[in-house]
Design an enzyme around this catalytic site. Structure first.
Site, PDB file in Angstrom:
ATOM      1  N   PRO A  77      13.160 -15.086  10.671  1.00 39.89           N
ATOM      2  CA  PRO A  77      12.636 -14.390  11.854  1.00 39.89           C
ATOM      3  C   PRO A  77      11.908 -15.297  12.845  1.00 39.89           C
ATOM      4  O   PRO A  77      11.138 -16.187  12.461  1.00 39.89           O
ATOM      5  CB  PRO A  77      11.689 -13.356  11.249  1.00 39.89           C
ATOM      6  CG  PRO A  77      12.289 -13.048   9.915  1.00 39.89           C
ATOM      7  CD  PRO A  77      12.824 -14.375   9.421  1.00 39.89           C
ATOM      8  N   CYS A  78      12.155 -15.029  14.127  1.00 41.43           N
ATOM      9  CA  CYS A  78      11.610 -15.850  15.206  1.00 41.43           C
ATOM     10  C   CYS A  78      10.240 -15.403  15.735  1.00 41.43           C
ATOM     11  O   CYS A  78       9.489 -16.247  16.240  1.00 41.43           O
ATOM     12  CB  CYS A  78      12.593 -15.866  16.380  1.00 41.43           C
ATOM     13  SG  CYS A  78      14.217 -16.523  15.982  1.00 41.43           S
ATOM     14  N   PRO A  79       9.888 -14.097  15.705  1.00 32.81           N
ATOM     15  CA  PRO A  79       8.644 -13.654  16.343  1.00 32.81           C
ATOM     16  C   PRO A  79       7.388 -14.431  15.972  1.00 32.81           C
ATOM     17  O   PRO A  79       6.497 -14.573  16.823  1.00 32.81           O
ATOM     18  CB  PRO A  79       8.549 -12.183  15.912  1.00 32.81           C
ATOM     19  CG  PRO A  79       9.963 -11.750  15.762  1.00 32.81           C
ATOM     20  CD  PRO A  79      10.658 -12.948  15.177  1.00 32.81           C
ATOM     21  N   PHE A  81       6.882 -17.437  15.962  1.00 30.50           N
ATOM     22  CA  PHE A  81       6.792 -18.698  16.702  1.00 30.50           C
ATOM     23  C   PHE A  81       7.164 -18.571  18.177  1.00 30.50           C
ATOM     24  O   PHE A  81       7.005 -19.538  18.924  1.00 30.50           O
ATOM     25  CB  PHE A  81       7.711 -19.737  16.050  1.00 30.50           C
ATOM     26  CG  PHE A  81       7.525 -19.865  14.569  1.00 30.50           C
ATOM     27  CD1 PHE A  81       6.403 -20.472  14.047  1.00 30.50           C
ATOM     28  CD2 PHE A  81       8.465 -19.342  13.685  1.00 30.50           C
ATOM     29  CE1 PHE A  81       6.218 -20.579  12.678  1.00 30.50           C
ATOM     30  CE2 PHE A  81       8.298 -19.442  12.319  1.00 30.50           C
ATOM     31  CZ  PHE A  81       7.164 -20.060  11.811  1.00 30.50           C
TER      32      PHE A  81
END
Length: 415
Positions: A77-79, A81
């Site tokens: 998951p990206c959120p 960063f």
């Protein structure tokens, strides 16, 4: 011929999977939380084993069953960063990057491939990155970070991705980041045939206006509404190319379509997929309704980029080329000196570690950034404080970590 198998975590709808397949990898397992993405994976590759559920739960899969696989890969998951978010990093319940590093210690793959957003490359996460490199080194891997632009690999959008590759010492000298493609089409070149597929007479003129590389496709989340092409700045960039970014169309424009008062036509999911790197060379079908399809497409790792990186890993496995001496990269000297000390580290020791003049406010700022991902103990008995590094805040598999409760609470909107 030797078989090179991959276990892919957080597989999404298959962008990375398709690229790795093109590079010569065979999927031993794909693990994904989202039901719609799992449906898409099964629709396209019925022979793949797909496990749906929380990737960090042994109720979903048992990592030890795949010990010794050639490649462990994923787009965690990206959120935690993302620059547009709060950049909570290790304290974000969606953060699985640190856990994936520990997973490599269980699976013991020949190589590890993880990709994430550009935000992870920023100074905010220097200590986090240093921890990752140090941990991989302790597990017996040589690691490389690189910021890759999708537009360098034939994909008509910017889409910067921060990519980590870690390899065993015998393979690492042969790894080289892939070279850019010879040509990248503009948005107009890439989708003019789709834009004119219903006979719209303005398609060719529109394609000339759309003769640029697109901003990053934003997949959105279950938390925030339906499908559109991104924040305000991105919408302005789309408008300059003659694209109405306020939503996604069900079909291409009809012959007499008139867009007076609007920037131009909206894109369809098929067009967005083309801009994301799917094409005749990377054929793929997406299941579900329009918004569901759009999220799957927009959150994916572009297949041509995955293919390029996967091919570089495959060449390293086969020891193609001349081996290169690799220099270790230091991301955060302050973290390093804190980690190497058993006690408190003084201000002067930190200045020496940085290797250049640095004042107290700057030290405090750097310590403040570190304290968002690590417990830092501060001793203020003297004129200048001293610091001691404590535990990493991230989820790395702890049964009592806050991540589990938060994951269950917010599972319905995690994407």
């Amino acid at each position: 011929m030797a078989s090179f198998e991959v276990v892919e975590i957080c597989a999404g709808a298959g962008g990375q999977a398709l690229g790795l397949e093109r590079a010569g990898f065979e999927h031993a397992l794909a693990v994904e939380l989202d039901q719609n993405a799992c449906n898409t994976l099964r629709e396209n590759r019925s022979e793949w084993k797909v496990a749906q559920g929380d990737v960090a739960s042994e109720d979903t899969w048992k990592p030890a069953d795949y010990e010794g696989v050639a490649l462990l890969a994923g787009g965690v998951p990206c959120p935690p960063f993302t620059i547009a978010g709060k950049q909570l990093g290790a304290t974000d319940e969606r953060d699985l990057f640190a856990w994936a590093i520990e997973l490599a210690g269980v699976v013991r793959p020949r190589a590890l491939l993880l990709e994430n957003v550009r935000g992870l490359s920023m100074p905010r996460f220097a200590g986090y990155r240093q921890h990752v490199l140090d941990r991989l080194a302790s597990l017996g891997y040589v690691a490389f970070w690189q910021l890759l632009q999708a537009s360098d690999f034939g994909v008509p959008q910017l889409r910067p991705r921060f990519v980590l590759v870690a390899m065993k010492p015998e393979d690492a000298p042969y790894f080289e980041w892939p070279e850019p493609a010879e040509h990248t089409p503009s948005v107009g070149e890439a989708v003019v045939d789709l834009m004119g597929s219903n006979g719209w007479r303005g398609a060719d003129a529109w394609a000339k206006r759309a003769s640029k590389i697109a901003p990053t496709i934003v997949g959105g989340s279950k938390k925030h509404g339906g499908a559109d092409l991104g924040p305000t700045r991105a919408k302005r960039a789309w408008a300059e190319m003659g694209v109405d970014a306020l939503g996604v169309a069900d079909e291409a424009p009809l012959p007499g379509a008139d867009f007076t008062g609007k920037p131009g036509p909206k894109l369809t999911c098929e067009m967005v997929a083309r801009i994301q790197g799917w094409s005749d060379d990377y054929d793929w079908n997406f299941t579900g309704r329009k918004t569901t399809k759009y999220r799957q497409i927009g959150n994916a790792f572009p297949p041509p980029v995955a293919a390029a990186v996967g091919s570089s890993i495959m060449r390293a496995f086969k020891h193609v080329g001349v081996p290169q001496q690799r220099e270790s990269v230091e991301h955060d000297p302050i973290y390093r000196v804190l980690r190497e000390s058993d006690g408190f580290v003084t201000f002067n020791q930190l200045v020496r570690a940085v290797g250049r003049p640095i004042d107290a406010p700057e030290i405090e700022r750097r310590i403040s950034l570190l304290s968002r991902d690590f417990h830092i103990e501060v001793n203020e008995d003297k004129a200048l404080p001293s610091y001691k590094l404590g535990a990493f805040r991230a989820f790395v598999g702890q049964e009592d970590h806050d991540r589990h409760e938060l994951f269950m609470k917010y599972q319905a909107r995690i994407s």
